[in-house]
Motif scaffolding. Sequence first.
Motif, PDB file in Angstrom:
ATOM      1  N   SER A   1      60.340  43.405  23.393  1.00  0.00           N
ATOM      2  CA  SER A   1      58.926  43.404  23.012  1.00  0.00           C
ATOM      3  C   SER A   1      58.628  42.195  22.134  1.00  0.00           C
ATOM      4  N   SER A   2      57.419  41.712  22.228  1.00  0.00           N
ATOM      5  CA  SER A   2      57.051  40.505  21.488  1.00  0.00           C
ATOM      6  C   SER A   2      56.874  40.830  20.015  1.00  0.00           C
ATOM      7  N   ASN A   3      57.065  39.835  19.178  1.00  0.00           N
ATOM      8  CA  ASN A   3      56.906  40.058  17.751  1.00  0.00           C
ATOM      9  C   ASN A   3      55.476  39.839  17.298  1.00  0.00           C
ATOM     10  N   ASN A   4      54.620  39.434  18.233  1.00  0.00           N
ATOM     11  CA  ASN A   4      53.239  39.198  17.868  1.00  0.00           C
ATOM     12  C   ASN A   4      52.438  40.474  18.098  1.00  0.00           C
ATOM     13  N   PRO A   5      52.079  41.172  17.008  1.00  0.00           N
ATOM     14  CA  PRO A   5      51.375  42.438  17.173  1.00  0.00           C
ATOM     15  C   PRO A   5      50.038  42.257  17.879  1.00  0.00           C
ATOM     16  N   TYR A   6      49.446  41.069  17.733  1.00  0.00           N
ATOM     17  CA  TYR A   6      48.158  40.847  18.365  1.00  0.00           C
ATOM     18  C   TYR A   6      48.268  40.790  19.883  1.00  0.00           C
ATOM     19  N   LEU A   7      49.345  40.172  20.382  1.00  0.00           N
ATOM     20  CA  LEU A   7      49.550  40.133  21.829  1.00  0.00           C
ATOM     21  C   LEU A   7      49.789  41.541  22.360  1.00  0.00           C
ATOM     22  N   GLU A   8      50.498  42.339  21.581  1.00  0.00           N
ATOM     23  CA  GLU A   8      50.729  43.728  21.993  1.00  0.00           C
ATOM     24  C   GLU A   8      49.412  44.502  22.016  1.00  0.00           C
ATOM     25  N   PHE A   9      48.569  44.221  21.021  1.00  0.00           N
ATOM     26  CA  PHE A   9      47.259  44.860  20.976  1.00  0.00           C
ATOM     27  C   PHE A   9      46.449  44.480  22.218  1.00  0.00           C
ATOM     28  N   GLN A  10      46.456  43.198  22.572  1.00  0.00           N
ATOM     29  CA  GLN A  10      45.711  42.739  23.747  1.00  0.00           C
ATOM     30  C   GLN A  10      46.211  43.417  25.016  1.00  0.00           C
ATOM     31  N   ALA A  11      47.528  43.522  25.124  1.00  0.00           N
ATOM     32  CA  ALA A  11      48.096  44.175  26.303  1.00  0.00           C
ATOM     33  C   ALA A  11      47.684  45.651  26.342  1.00  0.00           C
ATOM     34  N   GLY A  12      47.665  46.277  25.168  1.00  0.00           N
ATOM     35  CA  GLY A  12      47.258  47.676  25.089  1.00  0.00           C
ATOM     36  C   GLY A  12      45.808  47.873  25.482  1.00  0.00           C
ATOM     37  N   VAL A  13      44.942  46.965  25.024  1.00  0.00           N
ATOM     38  CA  VAL A  13      43.522  47.033  25.372  1.00  0.00           C
ATOM     39  C   VAL A  13      43.337  46.867  26.876  1.00  0.00           C
ATOM     40  N   THR A  14      44.043  45.887  27.434  1.00  0.00           N
ATOM     41  CA  THR A  14      43.957  45.630  28.871  1.00  0.00           C
ATOM     42  C   THR A  14      44.350  46.878  29.655  1.00  0.00           C
ATOM     43  N   ALA A  15      45.444  47.505  29.251  1.00  0.00           N
ATOM     44  CA  ALA A  15      45.910  48.715  29.931  1.00  0.00           C
ATOM     45  C   ALA A  15      44.908  49.858  29.768  1.00  0.00           C
ATOM     46  N   ALA A  16      44.357  49.993  28.562  1.00  0.00           N
ATOM     47  CA  ALA A  16      43.400  51.071  28.301  1.00  0.00           C
ATOM     48  C   ALA A  16      42.151  50.912  29.157  1.00  0.00           C
ATOM     49  N   LEU A  17      41.657  49.685  29.257  1.00  0.00           N
ATOM     50  CA  LEU A  17      40.459  49.448  30.065  1.00  0.00           C
ATOM     51  C   LEU A  17      40.745  49.666  31.544  1.00  0.00           C
ATOM     52  N   ARG A  18      41.926  49.249  31.987  1.00  0.00           N
ATOM     53  CA  ARG A  18      42.282  49.423  33.405  1.00  0.00           C
ATOM     54  C   ARG A  18      42.366  50.891  33.775  1.00  0.00           C
ATOM     55  N   SER A  19      42.747  51.728  32.806  1.00  0.00           N
ATOM     56  CA  SER A  19      42.899  53.143  33.136  1.00  0.00           C
ATOM     57  C   SER A  19      41.633  53.948  32.812  1.00  0.00           C
ATOM     58  N   SER A  21      38.542  55.397  33.844  1.00  0.00           N
ATOM     59  CA  SER A  21      38.036  55.622  35.196  1.00  0.00           C
ATOM     60  C   SER A  21      36.569  55.247  35.353  1.00  0.00           C
ATOM     61  N   ALA A  22      35.775  55.399  34.297  1.00  0.00           N
ATOM     62  CA  ALA A  22      34.351  55.046  34.403  1.00  0.00           C
ATOM     63  C   ALA A  22      34.189  53.561  34.746  1.00  0.00           C
ATOM     64  N   LEU A  23      34.949  52.731  34.047  1.00  0.00           N
ATOM     65  CA  LEU A  23      34.869  51.288  34.277  1.00  0.00           C
ATOM     66  C   LEU A  23      35.483  50.922  35.622  1.00  0.00           C
ATOM     67  N   LYS A  24      36.614  51.553  35.934  1.00  0.00           N
ATOM     68  CA  LYS A  24      37.318  51.278  37.178  1.00  0.00           C
ATOM     69  C   LYS A  24      36.410  51.563  38.376  1.00  0.00           C
ATOM     70  N   THR A  25      35.776  52.728  38.333  1.00  0.00           N
ATOM     71  CA  THR A  25      34.881  53.118  39.427  1.00  0.00           C
ATOM     72  C   THR A  25      33.697  52.165  39.518  1.00  0.00           C
ATOM     73  N   ALA A  26      33.129  51.818  38.368  1.00  0.00           N
ATOM     74  CA  ALA A  26      31.963  50.921  38.355  1.00  0.00           C
ATOM     75  C   ALA A  26      32.304  49.576  38.983  1.00  0.00           C
ATOM     76  N   VAL A  27      33.509  49.078  38.711  1.00  0.00           N
ATOM     77  CA  VAL A  27      33.926  47.793  39.271  1.00  0.00           C
ATOM     78  C   VAL A  27      34.220  47.934  40.763  1.00  0.00           C
ATOM     79  N   GLU A  28      34.973  48.990  41.117  1.00  0.00           N
ATOM     80  CA  GLU A  28      35.335  49.192  42.529  1.00  0.00           C
ATOM     81  C   GLU A  28      34.107  49.372  43.404  1.00  0.00           C
ATOM     82  N   GLN A  29      33.088  50.071  42.869  1.00  0.00           N
ATOM     83  CA  GLN A  29      31.876  50.339  43.637  1.00  0.00           C
ATOM     84  C   GLN A  29      30.820  49.241  43.472  1.00  0.00           C
TER      85      GLN A  29
END
Length: 104
Positions: A1-19, A21-29
């Motif tokens: 794991s990276s030592n940069n907590p901010y990069l980990e935060f960004q990765a976490g945000v990206t994963a949270a947004l990808r999962s 469903s409201a946003l996912k559906t809005a984009v897919e549709q």
Amino acid sequence: SSNNPYLEFQAGVTAALRSWSALKTAVEQSWGGTHSQSKAEDLRANIFQFFDGSSPTPRMNVDELEDNFMDYMEEEFGVVLEDGSERQLADLIWRMNEGCGRGD
């Protein structure tokens, strides 16, 4: 794991947004029109801007974050959230940001 907590935060945000469903559906549709995907990316960029790790106190509280998600989904995708998922997402991102600040 990276030592940069901010990069980990960004990765976490990206994963949270990808999962989110409201946003996912809005984009897919393509509820946001032809630019639906970039609207989703803008939302992510906005979060990174608010929680950029530079300020010891976040620029908004969790309620404001939740309201922002709600407004963004309504304005950009015409989606009125009624499942409370924006609250869960705001809580999750808020906690990740706090963890990133403490370095855990």
